[in-house]
Design an enzyme around this catalytic site. Structure first.
Site, PDB file in Angstrom:
ATOM      1  N   ASP A 253       5.823   2.276   2.150  1.00  0.00           N
ATOM      2  CA  ASP A 253       4.915   1.159   2.370  1.00  0.00           C
ATOM      3  C   ASP A 253       4.193   1.381   3.695  1.00  0.00           C
ATOM      4  OD1 ASP A 253       3.678  -1.274   2.911  1.00  0.00           O
ATOM      5  OD2 ASP A 253       5.322  -2.473   2.108  1.00  0.00           O
ATOM      6  N   HIS A 254       2.864   1.599   3.619  1.00  0.00           N
ATOM      7  CA  HIS A 254       2.120   1.956   4.823  1.00  0.00           C
ATOM      8  C   HIS A 254       1.948   0.772   5.780  1.00  0.00           C
ATOM      9  CE1 HIS A 254       0.121   4.809   7.191  1.00  0.00           C
ATOM     10  NE2 HIS A 254      -0.656   5.387   6.293  1.00  0.00           N
ATOM     11  N   ARG A 255       2.295  -0.431   5.364  1.00  0.00           N
ATOM     12  CA  ARG A 255       2.286  -1.551   6.295  1.00  0.00           C
ATOM     13  C   ARG A 255       3.415  -1.425   7.308  1.00  0.00           C
ATOM     14  NH1 ARG A 255       2.764  -6.366   2.032  1.00  0.00           N
ATOM     15  NH2 ARG A 255       4.444  -4.935   1.434  1.00  0.00           N
TER      16      ARG A 255
ATOM     17  N   PRO B  25       0.841  -1.208   0.000  1.00  0.00           N
ATOM     18  CA  PRO B  25       0.000   0.000   0.000  1.00  0.00           C
ATOM     19  C   PRO B  25       0.871   1.251   0.000  1.00  0.00           C
ATOM     20  CG  PRO B  25       0.002  -1.025   2.170  1.00  0.00           C
ATOM     21  CD  PRO B  25       0.743  -1.951   1.278  1.00  0.00           C
TER      22      PRO B  25
END
Length: 452
Positions: free
Chosen positions: A422-424, A248
């Site tokens: 990466d929003h994770r 994401p």
């Protein structure tokens, strides 16, 4: 005995490669470690040495063909006896294995130089046939520099008058690749390089000459041009799709007054420590990102479904546009380099990348990446994270813009930064801090000393 040489895995997990250029033809005599073919993987152009000595029986794959690892590409007749054929014993000789007889010393199979095991960690492997075949060098560490090798004309190309078949030319692999792409027959080009070698300028001059062959047929108006998806383009497409649809992405933007950076670059160019290397704003962008990563290590990590791996070393990727497409060579252990060392590494690696000389090892193992879209006259972009990483920084062009300084309007050097993450792994707060710190260090490069 007929031996088949299969396409090896010259990189980490290579599955296929394109045959770019054969340096031998059927009937030629080859020696162990002689360069016989150039292949193009998804990462680099690589020369393969021959692991056998003998006579080329057949080229089993044509130039331009893409084959999978393990596919036989050439067969060599080495003159040894086929297994099972008997050899009359020498009168008076002691048979191997008889009591009191000498123990035969097994011979080592030739190893593909650069991809085999180290001689000190192996034992010799006994050959199946009793006849002795030509032995490989006892400790081949690297292939000898190839002498001028015969260039085989491609089948579709018309014969050059007076050529008389295959001729010898001296040119580096990137030059041969350029000549192939432009449709230039190297046997017709006069080299101006060392020892008469052909350079890139020679090839481009041949294209500009009236007798030059156009690199591709003109596409009629309203027609179509079909470009095969292979090599770097195929690998790039697969990596970008995998990243875009699995991680994401979040992208944040920041406009920065880089007038201080431009002044620092000007002063560094005058220092003897940076003599002979290219000093550009990208150098300070790289140093600023390395400093920010030290302050926020989560930006230098990798995601797995089970854990987040935070890396305490930085292998800095630098996106480079080349004739083969976009590649990202890595500066290994960039975090441990001084500013002059980083400048030299940037200069050498980008030059190697554009010349097509990067090895597969130099194109893998990155932890975070910088892409400079400003060199194309673009203000900003939304970069896609490289697989295996969690962040990528883009810098746009540096141009004069109106800017408020101490309450007064002034003309300053301004650039736009874009950080995709990466929003994770990286929260918005952490990503914002990384981007903010990079911008602050480019506004005032002295902060790199305080924060580094």
């Amino acid at each position: 005995m007929l031996r088949e040489f299969k396409l090896p895995d010259v990189g980490e997990g290579l599955t296929e490669a394109e045959i770019v250029k054969w340096h031998v033809a059927a009937g030629d005599t080859v020696k162990i470690n002689q360069t016989i073919v150039e292949i193009e993987t998804a990462k680099a152009v690589v020369e393969l040495p021959c692991p056998y000595e003998g006579t080329v029986s057949a080229l089993m794959v044509s130039e331009g063909q893409t084959v999978e690892v393990g596919t036989p590409i050439i067969s060599v007749e080495d003159g040894a006896e086929e297994p099972g054929e008997s050899i009359p014993p020498v009168e008076g000789a002691v048979e191997p294995g008889m009591v009191g007889g000498p123990t035969p010393k097994p011979e080592r199979e030739p190893v593909l130089v650069g991809y085999g095991v180290m001689p000190s960690t192996t034992t010799r492997r006994p050959r199946k046939q009793p006849a002795a075949a030509p032995a490989a060098p006892t400790a081949p560490v690297s292939a000898p520099a190839p002498a001028p090798v015969p260039a085989q004309p491609q089948a579709p190309a018309p014969a050059v008058p007076g050529q008389g078949g295959r001729v010898s030319v001296l040119a580096k692999p990137p030059v041969r690749k350029l000549a192939k792409d432009l449709g230039v027959d190297l046997s017709t080009v006069v080299g101006t390089g060392p020892q008469g070698s052909i350079t890139r300028d020679d090839v481009q001059a041949a294209v500009a000459a009236p007798v030059a062959v156009p690199y591709q047929a003109a596409v009629p108006a309203g027609g179509e041009e079909r470009i095969p998806v292979k090599g770097v383009r195929k690998a790039t497409a697969q990596a970008m799709v995998a990243s875009a649809f699995s991680a994401p992405h979040v992208t944040e933007w920041l406009q920065v007054d880089v007038t201080g950076t431009m002044e620092a670059v000007r002063r560094m160019r005058e220092l003897p420590d940076f003599a002979g290397v290219k000093v550009s704003p990208l150098l300070l962008v790289a140093k600023a990102l390395l400093t920010a990563v030290k302050r926020y290590p989560i930006a230098n990590a990798a995601w797995t479904d089970e854990e987040i791996i935070v890396k305490r070393y930085v292998n800095l990727g630098i996106a480079a546009a080349t004739e083969r497409g976009l590649i990202v060579p890595k500066i290994k252990d960039a975090h441990a380099m001084s500013l002059p060392e980083l400048a030299r590494a940037l200069t050498e690696l980008t030059e190697r990348a554009r010349a097509g000389k990067c090895t597969p090892a130099e194109l893998t193992g990155g932890t975070i990446t910088i892409t400079n879209v400003g060199v194309f006259g673009v203000d900003a972009g939304t970069p896609i994270i490289n697989p295996g990483e969690v962040a990528i920084l883009a810098i746009g062009q540096i141009r004069d813009m109106p800017w408020v300084v101490d309450g007064q309007l002034a003309v300053r050097k301004v650039a736009t930064l874009a950080l995709s993450f990466d929003h994770r792994v990286i929260d918005g707060e952490q990503g914002s801090y990384v981007l903010r710190d990079v911008g602050a260090m480019l506004e005032d490069p002295l902060r790199m000393l305080a924060w580094g």
